[in-house]
Each structure stands twice: as C-alpha cells, then as structure tokens.
Design a protein around this motif. Structure first.
Motif, mmCIF file in Angstrom:
data_model
loop_
_atom_site.group_PDB
_atom_site.id
_atom_site.type_symbol
_atom_site.label_atom_id
_atom_site.label_comp_id
_atom_site.label_asym_id
_atom_site.label_seq_id
_atom_site.Cartn_x
_atom_site.Cartn_y
_atom_site.Cartn_z
ATOM 1 N N ILE A 36 0.831 -1.202 0.000
ATOM 2 C CA ILE A 36 0.000 0.000 0.000
ATOM 3 C C ILE A 36 0.867 1.255 0.000
ATOM 4 O O ILE A 36 0.616 2.203 -0.754
ATOM 5 C CB ILE A 36 -0.948 -0.011 1.213
ATOM 6 N N ALA A 37 1.916 1.245 0.833
ATOM 7 C CA ALA A 37 2.815 2.400 0.895
ATOM 8 C C ALA A 37 3.504 2.621 -0.449
ATOM 9 O O ALA A 37 3.644 3.761 -0.913
ATOM 10 C CB ALA A 37 3.851 2.186 1.995
ATOM 11 N N ALA A 38 3.930 1.531 -1.092
ATOM 12 C CA ALA A 38 4.597 1.646 -2.396
ATOM 13 C C ALA A 38 3.644 2.190 -3.447
ATOM 14 O O ALA A 38 4.013 3.056 -4.260
ATOM 15 C CB ALA A 38 5.156 0.292 -2.821
ATOM 16 N N PHE A 39 2.404 1.730 -3.452
ATOM 17 C CA PHE A 39 1.431 2.185 -4.446
ATOM 18 C C PHE A 39 1.000 3.633 -4.190
ATOM 19 O O PHE A 39 0.748 4.384 -5.143
ATOM 20 C CB PHE A 39 0.217 1.262 -4.461
ATOM 21 N N VAL A 40 0.915 4.010 -2.911
ATOM 22 C CA VAL A 40 0.586 5.407 -2.595
ATOM 23 C C VAL A 40 1.694 6.335 -3.084
ATOM 24 O O VAL A 40 1.436 7.386 -3.693
ATOM 25 C CB VAL A 40 0.359 5.582 -1.082
ATOM 26 N N PHE A 41 2.943 5.941 -2.819
ATOM 27 C CA PHE A 41 4.081 6.735 -3.299
ATOM 28 C C PHE A 41 4.046 6.849 -4.820
ATOM 29 O O PHE A 41 4.237 7.933 -5.386
ATOM 30 C CB PHE A 41 5.378 6.076 -2.845
ATOM 31 N N LEU A 42 3.773 5.730 -5.481
ATOM 32 C CA LEU A 42 3.735 5.725 -6.943
ATOM 33 C C LEU A 42 2.590 6.588 -7.464
ATOM 34 O O LEU A 42 2.749 7.310 -8.466
ATOM 35 C CB LEU A 42 3.581 4.290 -7.435
ATOM 36 N N ALA A 43 1.443 6.534 -6.786
ATOM 37 C CA ALA A 43 0.305 7.339 -7.211
ATOM 38 C C ALA A 43 0.591 8.830 -7.067
ATOM 39 O O ALA A 43 0.258 9.632 -7.951
ATOM 40 C CB ALA A 43 -0.935 6.961 -6.395
ATOM 41 N N VAL A 44 1.210 9.217 -5.956
ATOM 42 C CA VAL A 44 1.550 10.628 -5.741
ATOM 43 C C VAL A 44 2.532 11.113 -6.797
ATOM 44 O O VAL A 44 2.370 12.197 -7.386
ATOM 45 C CB VAL A 44 2.134 10.829 -4.330
ATOM 46 N N VAL A 45 3.560 10.291 -7.060
ATOM 47 C CA VAL A 45 4.552 10.659 -8.072
ATOM 48 C C VAL A 45 3.898 10.757 -9.446
ATOM 49 O O VAL A 45 4.186 11.684 -10.231
ATOM 50 C CB VAL A 45 5.703 9.621 -8.091
ATOM 51 N N ALA A 46 2.997 9.825 -9.757
ATOM 52 C CA ALA A 46 2.323 9.846 -11.053
ATOM 53 C C ALA A 46 1.467 11.097 -11.211
ATOM 54 O O ALA A 46 1.440 11.712 -12.289
ATOM 55 C CB ALA A 46 1.462 8.591 -11.208
ATOM 56 N N ILE A 47 0.776 11.494 -10.148
ATOM 57 C CA ILE A 47 -0.061 12.701 -10.202
ATOM 58 C C ILE A 47 0.801 13.940 -10.406
ATOM 59 O O ILE A 47 0.486 14.825 -11.211
ATOM 60 C CB ILE A 47 -0.903 12.825 -8.920
#
Length: 257
Positions: A161-172
């Motif tokens: 979850i932490a990895a996907f949240v980080f990835l989502a923030v970076v993608a945005i």
C-alpha cells in the motif's frame, strides 16, 4: 506529456530495468517453487513419522516400516521416501539412507526428522512413543510457522500500500503538476529555490528523478516485504519484481515518459 519525453523506450535505462526484471523474475520463480516444495515436504513429515510410529507399534522393524511407508502417499515427500526405501533394499544401512535423505531434501524439519529416527533406531525403550512425540512436535512447529505467515500478511500488505501510494503521488505530480509548470511562462514562480523551472530541460530532469526514485523505491519495498514474509531477503525478490514492473509500466505507458 509528449514534451517531457526525455526517457523513451529503448534508452539504456529501459534495458537496465528489463535486465533487472528478467533476473528477478527468474530467481523469484525459483525461490517461489523452492519454498513451496519445502512447505509441502515439511507439512507431510509429521504424517511420515506418525506412520513409522504405528508400524513400530505393530512390531515391525525400521526397515519394514520404511518400506511400508514408501507405498503410501505423502505428497511431495513420497518420491524421497521411495528413494530412501530403494537405498535400503540395495543394502544401504538405515543410518546412511536417512543421512542421504536429509541432504537430498535439505529442509530443517527433514534433517531433524532423520536425526530423530536415527536416534530412535539406536535407542531402546518405546521407540513408537518417541516418534509420536516427534510427529506432534513437528506438526506444532509447522502450525507456528503457518500462523506467523498469516500474521505477516498484513505487514506485507502495508508495504504494498505504501509503495502504491508513493507511486500514485509521483504519477499525479508528473502528469499534472510538472506539465503545468512547463507551460507556465512566469519565471519568478518557476525559479524558486535556484531551479530554472521555466526551462523544459530542468522539468525533464525532475521527471527523470521521479522515475528513478519510483524504481528504487519499488525494489527496496519489495525486499522489505520479503523480510516481513519469511524473514529472508531472497523472498523479497519476487515482490521487488512486481513493484519494479508496476512502476515501470506506470511511467512508460500511463505517464508516457
């Protein structure tokens, strides 16, 4: 984001990532099947010990008990018991057959079981009771391991979850904030902190930085997930493969860098 395409497919970075994915995929599959085999074997060792105990209780010798067990069904352990029975039928001693069995199977519980059977075959007294106690103890160890794996699933999920949240923030940030900054011609807002953010080159460098950060973060998070799962770095290889692959796909096919 066509104006931010400083990293295109076919660049050196892509071949490095594909190399990492290939190696982690190969080792991850090997480690997955290795651990699966170990779990299947260790799961059936208590049944093997219990059946040996019952055969001994019925008055059979260890040789007869092992030969009878080789005709049973013990999942992944069946072939190994048959090999041990064949060695005994060819004149190999029980002690040597058990040592070879332990080296061949190469799991902690298998080595422990072989040692217990050897000691029981040499000792007097109630051998069947020793084997039953060993089977019970081995089963309890497996239950503790299973409970630990279940309890660790939540920690592995937190890592994902932490990895996907980080990835989502970076993608945005990369898909909305950076393009907006690139299109802006207000130099006083784009030069904060000494960066010339109005220039496309520096924006592209930031995009590259986020890209590499996501890949490194995915690999590191995968290794941490493996430690949580089995307490072993090797178990993290398959998680690292998944997270690095997801990061690469997001940047290459969704953000289009």
């Amino acid at each position: 984001l066509s104006s931010l395409n400083i990293i295109r497919f076919g660049q050196t970075s892509d071949f490095i990532v594909l190399g990492i994915l290939s190696s982690t995929a190969a080792y991850g599959l090997y480690d997955y099947f290795r651990l699966k085999r170990i779990r299947e074997i260790d799961k059936r060792i208590p049944d093997f010990l219990r059946d040996l105990a019952e055969s001994r209780r019925a008055g059979m010798t260890f040789t007869r008990a092992i030969m009878l067990a080789s005709k049973g069904e013990y999942g992944a352990l069946t072939d190994e018991i048959k090999k041990m029975a064949q060695q005994i039928s060819w004149g190999c001693s029980i002690s040597e057959a058990l040592e070879t069995f332990a080296k061949r199977v190469d799991t902690p519980l298998a080595k422990r079981a072989a040692s217990l059977i050897n000691e029981a075959s040499r000792s007097g007294g109630s051998v069947s009771e020793i084997l039953i106690a060993a089977a019970r103890d081995t089963r309890e160890i497996e239950e503790v391991k299973a409970e630990r794996r279940i309890s660790m699933i939540s920690y592995v999920a937190v890592v994902y979850i932490a990895a996907f949240v980080f990835l989502a923030v970076v993608a945005i940030v990369c898909s909305t904030f950076l393009p907006a900054m690139m299109q802006s011609n207000i130099s006083e807002l784009s030069s904060v902190g000494g960066f010339s953010m109005g220039g496309g080159t520096d924006v592209n460098e930031m995009l590259s930085l986020f890209y590499y950060a996501a890949l490194i973060q995915g690999f590191g998070s995968g290794m941490v997930a493996g430690i949580f799962e089995n307490g072993d770095y090797s178990s993290g290889i398959k998680h690292a493969f998944i997270l690095v692959l997801v990061s690469w796909i997001v940047f290459k096919f969704l953000i289009h860098i």
